[in-house]
Each structure stands twice: as structure tokens, then as C-alpha cells.
Scaffold this motif. Structure first.
Motif, PDB file in Angstrom:
ATOM      1  N   PHE A  50      50.723  38.272  53.201  1.00 27.04           N
ATOM      2  CA  PHE A  50      49.888  38.006  52.038  1.00 27.04           C
ATOM      3  C   PHE A  50      50.553  38.412  50.723  1.00 27.04           C
ATOM      4  O   PHE A  50      49.873  38.495  49.699  1.00 27.04           O
ATOM      5  CB  PHE A  50      48.552  38.734  52.187  1.00 27.04           C
ATOM      6  CG  PHE A  50      47.657  38.147  53.245  1.00 27.04           C
ATOM      7  CD1 PHE A  50      47.111  36.888  53.090  1.00 27.04           C
ATOM      8  CD2 PHE A  50      47.371  38.862  54.400  1.00 27.04           C
ATOM      9  CE1 PHE A  50      46.290  36.336  54.058  1.00 27.04           C
ATOM     10  CE2 PHE A  50      46.555  38.325  55.373  1.00 27.04           C
ATOM     11  CZ  PHE A  50      46.013  37.057  55.210  1.00 27.04           C
ATOM     12  N   SER A  51      51.839  38.654  50.746  1.00 29.43           N
ATOM     13  CA  SER A  51      52.542  38.976  49.506  1.00 29.43           C
ATOM     14  C   SER A  51      52.367  37.839  48.491  1.00 29.43           C
ATOM     15  O   SER A  51      52.634  36.677  48.784  1.00 29.43           O
ATOM     16  CB  SER A  51      54.028  39.191  49.798  1.00 29.43           C
ATOM     17  OG  SER A  51      54.738  39.434  48.615  1.00 29.43           O
ATOM     18  N   GLY A  52      51.910  38.181  47.305  1.00 31.44           N
ATOM     19  CA  GLY A  52      51.689  37.171  46.261  1.00 31.44           C
ATOM     20  C   GLY A  52      50.448  36.336  46.460  1.00 31.44           C
ATOM     21  O   GLY A  52      50.286  35.291  45.813  1.00 31.44           O
ATOM     22  N   ALA A  53      49.515  36.786  47.324  1.00 24.14           N
ATOM     23  CA  ALA A  53      48.321  35.982  47.622  1.00 24.14           C
ATOM     24  C   ALA A  53      47.466  35.750  46.388  1.00 24.14           C
ATOM     25  O   ALA A  53      46.893  34.667  46.206  1.00 24.14           O
ATOM     26  CB  ALA A  53      47.495  36.665  48.714  1.00 24.14           C
ATOM     27  N   GLY A  54      47.343  36.756  45.519  1.00 23.84           N
ATOM     28  CA  GLY A  54      46.508  36.585  44.331  1.00 23.84           C
ATOM     29  C   GLY A  54      46.989  35.455  43.446  1.00 23.84           C
ATOM     30  O   GLY A  54      46.202  34.570  43.056  1.00 23.84           O
ATOM     31  N   THR A  55      48.275  35.451  43.149  1.00 24.89           N
ATOM     32  CA  THR A  55      48.834  34.381  42.321  1.00 24.89           C
ATOM     33  C   THR A  55      48.725  33.032  43.003  1.00 24.89           C
ATOM     34  O   THR A  55      48.408  32.006  42.364  1.00 24.89           O
ATOM     35  CB  THR A  55      50.312  34.688  42.008  1.00 24.89           C
ATOM     36  OG1 THR A  55      50.400  35.947  41.348  1.00 24.89           O
ATOM     37  CG2 THR A  55      50.912  33.604  41.125  1.00 24.89           C
ATOM     38  N   ALA A  56      48.972  33.014  44.333  1.00 17.05           N
ATOM     39  CA  ALA A  56      48.905  31.752  45.077  1.00 17.05           C
ATOM     40  C   ALA A  56      47.484  31.194  45.105  1.00 17.05           C
ATOM     41  O   ALA A  56      47.288  29.973  45.011  1.00 17.05           O
ATOM     42  CB  ALA A  56      49.417  31.964  46.503  1.00 17.05           C
ATOM     43  N   ILE A  57      46.479  32.042  45.214  1.00 14.15           N
ATOM     44  CA  ILE A  57      45.084  31.584  45.227  1.00 14.15           C
ATOM     45  C   ILE A  57      44.697  31.020  43.866  1.00 14.15           C
ATOM     46  O   ILE A  57      44.010  29.995  43.767  1.00 14.15           O
ATOM     47  CB  ILE A  57      44.155  32.730  45.651  1.00 14.15           C
ATOM     48  CG1 ILE A  57      44.323  33.012  47.144  1.00 14.15           C
ATOM     49  CG2 ILE A  57      42.694  32.403  45.340  1.00 14.15           C
ATOM     50  CD1 ILE A  57      43.582  34.230  47.634  1.00 14.15           C
ATOM     51  N   LEU A  58      45.129  31.683  42.791  1.00 11.31           N
ATOM     52  CA  LEU A  58      44.845  31.159  41.453  1.00 11.31           C
ATOM     53  C   LEU A  58      45.465  29.778  41.275  1.00 11.31           C
ATOM     54  O   LEU A  58      44.841  28.867  40.696  1.00 11.31           O
ATOM     55  CB  LEU A  58      45.382  32.123  40.395  1.00 11.31           C
ATOM     56  CG  LEU A  58      44.638  33.452  40.245  1.00 11.31           C
ATOM     57  CD1 LEU A  58      45.395  34.362  39.281  1.00 11.31           C
ATOM     58  CD2 LEU A  58      43.216  33.213  39.752  1.00 11.31           C
TER      59      LEU A  58
END
Length: 339
Positions: free
Chosen positions: A217-225
Motif C-alpha cells: 500500500f505504499s503511496g495508496a493515498g496519492t493513488a486513491i486521489l
């Protein structure tokens, strides 16, 4: 403890976060984010706990029968080079109290600790050179630089500022209800948070694939946005889920099929005499009580291996055991676990 607190703070925020990411209008997304953060702000605020001070200690002594209290759980762990400890204290001897202890104690910067499962009745609070000292039984004690309390008992009324906020039924939520691949992605991430929270349980600390989750889930926040703002949003979330599956590799492949029931198999061999004690704990339940030792073995990556016993004949640990390798700590009597 730190991993648990972070996961605990985020598990209830995943769905609001993804809803906000999927909002087409900026003002709707901002409103959804504010609504979703209302509980999170309270959950991570200092109002949830009280710092142990002489005044708080005196008030606890007036309101509760501390000499009759019982330590029902104690866990000590090495975290970033220093020791942290948590305790659960039962004030009234009832079956309900065993399930929900009356006083939770969180200690950081532990300077001295001695615990024996056979010597845990009675609690006294004092200070030594300004440092809090919690004593229990004849010889048990924890001395730590910082001690915080969370009291949940009918005789300890919380002030209005410490109550959780009332749930808010936002009119905006209905316009950005999660569905399709966006909901599937949110559910996968939330399930990972829930499973990560279980590192709090001594029976699961060594088995939860925290490192693998971090990689996946590395970078999940940016990927979800990015997926939430895509024109073909459902397809974008499908691609994101496949990226997670690829990053998880064979180790986490079974997790995608049944997230909440997946745990990797426990290593077959026990810890070596040269391994280092990382976590030690005792949990008293109606049946059975459990004592657990978790050792770290060097390697790339290092692994946790568990030694545990139900209804142990003897369990005792000294804080100094964390400064020695397993063999030395056992020879010096700093840790004892007997079935």
C-alpha cells in the motif's frame, strides 16, 4: 503499540477518505473530508487519556479500592530503543470487568519493571524523584517517565470535552456513495488496517504481515486521489487493485480472496538463544490465561518468533531482560516462562 494506534486511527477514516477522493466538486470533497475527520480528531486527541499526576493519583485512590485491584494484563515492548508498557487493571472482581478492564495504563520511557503473574494483586501509585511509580503485589512495579490513564468506570465520569462527537449524517454522503471498484479498493485497505490493528494481540503480533502491507500500500493515498479524479473512475480503481495485487506478490495472494481470515503460517522452529526479547506479556481471561514472549532474530528481513503458554505455572519478567540475548536473560533469571 505505535502501529496499532496508527491503524486504529485510520480504519474508520478509509471510507470517508475515498468518498472525498471520488467527489467531482471540490466543495463536496472538502465537506466530506471534514465530516470524516470529526471522529478522527477526537480519537487522536489528548482528551481521550489523562496524564498521571499526583492529583489524579490521589483522586483514583479516593474513588477506587486500589489495594483490592488486580492487574489483568501487562505488555512490555521495545520500541525505538526504549521500553513501553501497557497495563489493564480490574477494580471490581466481576466477569464483566475481566472483559472490559476498568483502568488502562500506558507507560512510555520505562526505567524499571518487574512483573510476576503470581504477584499482581493490589495497586499503589507513588513518585520517585518526580518519576511515576506503579507498584502491584509484593514486588511488582513499573517506573516510567510518562504515564497516561484511560478510566472507563461508572465512578469516573468523563467531562463533556472528553465525550466522542455525535455522529453526523451528512447530506453530501449520499451524493458520493461508494460503489463498484472504489468500494472494493476502500474495503481492501480498511481490512488491512483492521488486521494491522490486531498486532495489539500477543497471539497475532508475530503473524500479521505488516511489512508486506507497507510494501503493497505504499503511496495508496496519492493513488486513491488520482483514481478518484479519473474520468473512467471505476477502471482506474480496478487498475489500482491490480497494482496492489502485484505488489503483494505470492505472500499476500491468499489475502485478496479472504482478507480478514488470512494469516501467514507460524515459523516451525523456535527462537535461538542469541535472539533478542522484543515483547513480553500476560493476559488474564476467564479461561485460559496466556503468557507470551516474542523474540526478534536478525536477518534480512528479521523475523519475530513466539514462545507462549496457556495457564503458565510461572511467568515473570524484568525490564533488564530486554538488554540481553535470550540465553543470557534466562540464565540470569530475568525472564521465566514455565508451562
Amino acid at each position: 503499540m505505535r502501529i496499532n494506534r496508527i491503524a486504529d486511527g485510520w480504519d474508520n477514516g478509509i471510507y470517508p477518505f475515498v468518498r472525498a477522493a471520488c467527489a467531482r466538486r471540490p466543495w463536496v470533497g472538502e465537506g466530506l473530508a471534514r465530516d470524516g475527520m470529526a471522529y478522527y480528531d477526537w480519537r487522536t486527541s489528548e482528551s481521550e487519556q489523562q496524564r498521571l499526576t499526583p492529583g489524579v493519583g490521589e483522586e483514583l485512590g479516593r474513588r477506587f479500592d486500589l489495594p483490592g485491584a488486580e492487574v489483568s494484563e501487562l505488555t512490555i515492548e521495545r520500541s525505538r530503543g526504549r521500553l513501553e508498557c501497557r497495563m489493564s487493571v480490574v477494580v471490581e472482581q466481576t466477569e464483566v470487568s475481566y472483559a472490559l478492564p476498568d483502568i488502562y495504563v500506558y507507560c512510555s520511557g520505562v526505567e524499571a519493571l518487574r512483573f510476576d503473574a503470581a504477584d499482581r494483586l493490589g495497586l499503589a501509585i507513588s513518585w520517585r524523584d518526580g518519576v511515576p511509580l506503579l507498584s502491584f503485589g509484593a514486588d511488582g512495579h513499573v517506573m516510567a517517565q510518562e504515564v497516561a490513564l484511560w478510566v472507563q468506570h461508572k465512578n469516573w465520569a468523563w467531562s463533556a470535552g472528553k465525550l466522542p462527537p455525535e455522529p453526523r449524517q451528512s447530506k453530501r454522503s449520499g451524493r458520493t456513495a461508494l460503489g463498484g471498484a472504489a468500494r472494493e479498493a476502500a474495503s481492501l485497505l480498511r481490512d488491512a488496517m483492521l488486521l494491522t490493528r490486531s498486532v495489539w494481540a500477543l497471539s497475532m503480533t508475530h503473524a500479521v504481515p505488516v511489512r508486506a502491507f507497507g510494501r503493497m500500500f505504499s503511496g495508496a493515498g496519492t493513488a486513491i486521489l488520482a483514481a478518484g479524479s479519473a474520468v473512467r473512475r471505476d477502471a482506474a480503481f480496478r487498475r489500482l487493485i491490480e497494482q496492489w495485487r502485484t505488489a503483494g506478490g505470492p505472500e499476500l495472494a491468499p489475502w485478496f480472496d479472504d482478507p480478514m481470515s488470512y494469516l501467514p503460517p507460524e515459523p516451525a522452529t523456535g527462537p535461538a538463544p542469541t535472539s533478542q526479547l522484543m515483547i513480553a506479556g500476560f493476559e488474564l481471561r476467564p479461561e485460559p490465561s496466556t503468557a507470551t514472549l516474542l523474540y526478534a532474530e536478525p536477518g534480512v528481513p528479521w523475523v519475530l518468533r513466539r514462545v507462549a503458554a496457556e495457564d503458565p505455572a510461572r511467568f515473570a519478567v524484568d525490564g533488564a531482560a530486554f538488554e540481553h540475548q535470550r540465553g543470557d536473560a534466562e540464565r540470569k533469571g530475568l525472564v521465566r516462562l514455565e508451562q
